[in-house]
Design a protein around this motif. Structure first.
Motif, PDB file in Angstrom:
ATOM      1  N   ALA A 216       0.825  -1.204   0.000  1.00  0.00           N
ATOM      2  CA  ALA A 216       0.000   0.000   0.000  1.00  0.00           C
ATOM      3  C   ALA A 216       0.862   1.259   0.000  1.00  0.00           C
ATOM      4  CB  ALA A 216      -0.917   0.010   1.219  1.00  0.00           C
ATOM      5  N   GLY A 217       0.435   2.236  -0.729  1.00  0.00           N
ATOM      6  CA  GLY A 217       1.134   3.515  -0.754  1.00  0.00           C
ATOM      7  C   GLY A 217       0.267   4.614  -0.166  1.00  0.00           C
ATOM      8  N   GLU A 218       0.731   5.844  -0.314  1.00  0.00           N
ATOM      9  CA  GLU A 218      -0.037   6.982   0.176  1.00  0.00           C
ATOM     10  C   GLU A 218      -1.407   7.014  -0.495  1.00  0.00           C
ATOM     11  OE1 GLU A 218       0.223  11.889   0.289  1.00  0.00           O
ATOM     12  OE2 GLU A 218       1.664  10.704  -0.866  1.00  0.00           O
ATOM     13  N   GLY A 219      -2.442   7.231   0.284  1.00  0.00           N
ATOM     14  CA  GLY A 219      -3.785   7.332  -0.271  1.00  0.00           C
ATOM     15  C   GLY A 219      -4.447   6.008  -0.581  1.00  0.00           C
ATOM     16  N   ALA A 220      -3.862   4.907  -0.108  1.00  0.00           N
ATOM     17  CA  ALA A 220      -4.413   3.584  -0.417  1.00  0.00           C
ATOM     18  C   ALA A 220      -5.624   3.225   0.423  1.00  0.00           C
ATOM     19  CB  ALA A 220      -3.330   2.515  -0.228  1.00  0.00           C
ATOM     20  N   THR A 221      -5.880   3.996   1.478  1.00  0.00           N
ATOM     21  CA  THR A 221      -7.021   3.706   2.346  1.00  0.00           C
ATOM     22  C   THR A 221      -8.067   4.809   2.257  1.00  0.00           C
ATOM     23  OG1 THR A 221      -6.209   4.843   4.342  1.00  0.00           O
ATOM     24  CG2 THR A 221      -5.431   2.580   3.954  1.00  0.00           C
ATOM     25  N   HIS A 222      -9.278   4.464   2.720  1.00  0.00           N
ATOM     26  CA  HIS A 222     -10.378   5.423   2.651  1.00  0.00           C
ATOM     27  C   HIS A 222     -11.377   5.104   3.745  1.00  0.00           C
ATOM     28  CE1 HIS A 222     -14.235   7.023   0.868  1.00  0.00           C
ATOM     29  NE2 HIS A 222     -13.445   8.068   0.710  1.00  0.00           N
ATOM     30  N   LEU A 223     -11.921   6.134   4.377  1.00  0.00           N
ATOM     31  CA  LEU A 223     -12.953   5.953   5.393  1.00  0.00           C
ATOM     32  C   LEU A 223     -14.315   5.942   4.711  1.00  0.00           C
ATOM     33  CD1 LEU A 223     -12.969   5.791   8.573  1.00  0.00           C
ATOM     34  CD2 LEU A 223     -13.863   8.109   8.500  1.00  0.00           C
ATOM     35  N   THR A 224     -15.104   4.896   4.973  1.00  0.00           N
ATOM     36  CA  THR A 224     -16.380   4.760   4.291  1.00  0.00           C
ATOM     37  C   THR A 224     -17.419   4.127   5.214  1.00  0.00           C
ATOM     38  OG1 THR A 224     -17.418   3.986   2.233  1.00  0.00           O
ATOM     39  CG2 THR A 224     -15.844   2.491   3.306  1.00  0.00           C
ATOM     40  N   LEU A 225     -18.601   3.876   4.676  1.00  0.00           N
ATOM     41  CA  LEU A 225     -19.711   3.249   5.396  1.00  0.00           C
ATOM     42  C   LEU A 225     -20.034   3.999   6.703  1.00  0.00           C
ATOM     43  CD1 LEU A 225     -18.802  -0.518   4.854  1.00  0.00           C
ATOM     44  CD2 LEU A 225     -20.622   0.791   3.726  1.00  0.00           C
ATOM     45  N   LYS A 226     -19.993   5.314   6.635  1.00  0.00           N
ATOM     46  CA  LYS A 226     -20.229   6.128   7.833  1.00  0.00           C
ATOM     47  C   LYS A 226     -21.646   5.970   8.371  1.00  0.00           C
ATOM     48  CE  LYS A 226     -16.873   9.579   6.328  1.00  0.00           C
ATOM     49  NZ  LYS A 226     -16.649  11.001   5.963  1.00  0.00           N
ATOM     50  N   GLU A 227     -22.597   5.621   7.498  1.00  0.00           N
ATOM     51  CA  GLU A 227     -23.974   5.459   7.940  1.00  0.00           C
ATOM     52  C   GLU A 227     -24.147   4.228   8.831  1.00  0.00           C
ATOM     53  OE1 GLU A 227     -23.828   7.602   4.057  1.00  0.00           O
ATOM     54  OE2 GLU A 227     -22.919   5.801   4.901  1.00  0.00           O
ATOM     55  N   LEU A 228     -23.256   3.263   8.694  1.00  0.00           N
ATOM     56  CA  LEU A 228     -23.308   2.061   9.521  1.00  0.00           C
ATOM     57  C   LEU A 228     -22.362   2.220  10.714  1.00  0.00           C
ATOM     58  CD1 LEU A 228     -23.319  -0.682   6.725  1.00  0.00           C
ATOM     59  CD2 LEU A 228     -25.256   0.451   7.810  1.00  0.00           C
ATOM     60  N   ALA A 229     -21.088   2.140  10.439  1.00  0.00           N
ATOM     61  CA  ALA A 229     -20.039   2.389  11.427  1.00  0.00           C
ATOM     62  C   ALA A 229     -18.799   2.754  10.628  1.00  0.00           C
ATOM     63  CB  ALA A 229     -19.774   1.156  12.281  1.00  0.00           C
TER      64      ALA A 229
END
Length: 316
Positions: A216-229
Motif C-alpha cells: 500500500a502507498g499513500e492514499g491507499a485507504t479510505h474511510l467509508t460506510l459512515k452510515e453504519l459504522a
C-alpha cells in the motif's frame, strides 16, 4: 508526557501497546509483543467465546509477562466473554465501541485494569467518569472502525491530554519511533500501535492481506460506510462496489445488504483481496516489510531514542 504512568500501570518495559485487532491479534502476536517488553492484546472482536478462552490459555503458556484482551462492548456474546475473562484472571482489558459505565465496575471489582478507547474529548471525559484506569485516544488516521468526529491524532491528543487526569495513550497513524515521540510530545504517555503489527510474522491475518499492507502507498485507504459504522479500508473491488452504490443514494438497508456478513473475515483472515473488507490505517503507506513483532518493538524504541537525541540538538 510521562511514560512511567503506562509502564507502571501495566508493569511493562516500554509504553507500546499492540492494538487488539480483529483477525490479526491472536495468541502468537500477543505473547511475542509482551515478551518483547510491550503489551499484547487479544482481539476478542473476531473470536467466539470458546476461541477466546483457548487464545487466553495459549497466551499464558507462551508468556509470563502482562497481556490483555480488547473487547468491543457491542459484542453479541459479551456476558460470556466477560465471564471467561474473569475466570481466566486476565489482568488487563481494553474496551471500545460502547458505554464504559456499564462494565467497568464489574471488571474493576475482579481486579482487572480497564482502559477505554475514545475518539473525542467528550468520550474521554465520560470514560474517566466511568472509573477507567486510562484511555486510548484514537485519531482519524487509524484503520478499522473509527469515530464519527474525524479528529486527527495531531489535534485529538493535546485536547484530550488537557481535559483528563488519567494516563493517556495515542493511537492512529503511529508505526515508528518518530511517531511515538511526536505523540508523546503532544501529551500522550504511551502509544497503541495497530497496522504495523499486522505486517508481522506472528499476526494471525492472511499473508495476502499482510502483503497488501506492505504494497500500500499513500492514499491507499479510505474511510467509508459512515452510515453504519465508519471504517477505514484498503481500496479494492469491495470498496469500489461501495462507492458505486453511493452514487444511487442508498438506504442503510442497501449498505447492509452489500456488506453482508463476515466480510472482514473473508478479507483479512481468509485472504480474499477482491471481495473482502481490508481494514488498515493510513500509516500503511510507511510499512514496507513483514518482520517479527519483537523487531517492531525494538525498531520503535531505537527510532524514538535517535529522534529524541536529534531533536535535542535543535535550538531556535
Amino acid at each position: 508526557m510521562n511514560p512511567r504512568r503506562i509502564t507502571e500501570l501495566f508493569n511493562i518495559k516500554y509504553p507500546i501497546i499492540q492494538g487488539g485487532m480483529i483477525w490479526a491479534s491472536g495468541h502468537k502476536l500477543v505473547s511475542a509483543v509482551s515478551n518483547a517488553g510491550g503489551l499484547g492484546l487479544l482481539g476478542a472482536g473476531s473470536m467466539y467465546p470458546h476461541v477466546l478462552k483457548e487464545h487466553i490459555q495459549k497466551t499464558k503458556n507462551s508468556t509470563h509477562k502482562p497481556y490483555g484482551v480488547n473487547i468491543p462492548l457491542l459484542y453479541a456474546d459479551l456476558d460470556q466473554i466477560l465471564e471467561i475473562i474473569i475466570e481466566e484472571k486476565v489482568p488487563i482489558v481494553f474496551t471500545s465501541a460502547g458505554n464504559p459505565k456499564t462494565y467497568t465496575p464489574i471488571l474493576k471489582e475482579a481486579g482487572i485494569k480497564v482502559v477505554h478507547v475514545v475518539s473525542s474529548v467528550k468520550f474521554a471525559l465520560k470514560a474517566q467518569e466511568a472509573g477507567v484506569d486510562a484511555v486510548v485516544a484514537e485519531g482519524f488516521e487509524a484503520g478499522g472502525h473509527n469515530g464519527r468526529e474525524e479528529s486527527t491524532t495531531l489535534t485529538l491528543i493535546p485536547q484530550v491530554a488537557k481535559a483528563i487526569d488519567i494516563p493517556l495513550m495515542a493511537a492512529g497513524g503511529i508505526a515508528t519511533g518518530q511517531g511515538m515521540l511526536a505523540a508523546m510530545a503532544l501529551g500522550a504517555d504511551g502509544v497503541q500501535v495497530g497496522s504495523r503489527f499486522v505486517a508481522t510474522h506472528e499476526a494471525s491475518s492472511h499473508m495476502s492481506f499482510k502483503q497488501a499492507v506492505v504494497d500500500a502507498g499513500e492514499g491507499a485507504t479510505h474511510l467509508t460506510l459512515k452510515e453504519l459504522a465508519p471504517v477505514r479500508l484498503l481500496r479494492n473491488k469491495f470498496w469500489q462496489d461501495v462507492q458505486e452504490l453511493y452514487t444511487s443514494n442508498p438506504s442503510i438497508e442497501d449498505l447492509k445488504q452489500l456488506l453482508g456478513r463476515a466480510r472482514a473475515k473473508k478479507g483479512m483472515f481468509e485472504g480474499d483481496m477482491n471481495e473482502g473488507e481490508l481494514e488498515i490505517g493510513q500509516i500503511s503507506g510507511l510499512i514496507d516489510d513483514i518482520i517479527p513483532a519483537a523487531q517492531v518493538v525494538e525498531n520503535m524504541i531505537n527510532e524514538f531514542n535517535t529522534a529524541k537525541q536529534e531533536l535535542s540538538k535543535v535550538n531556535f
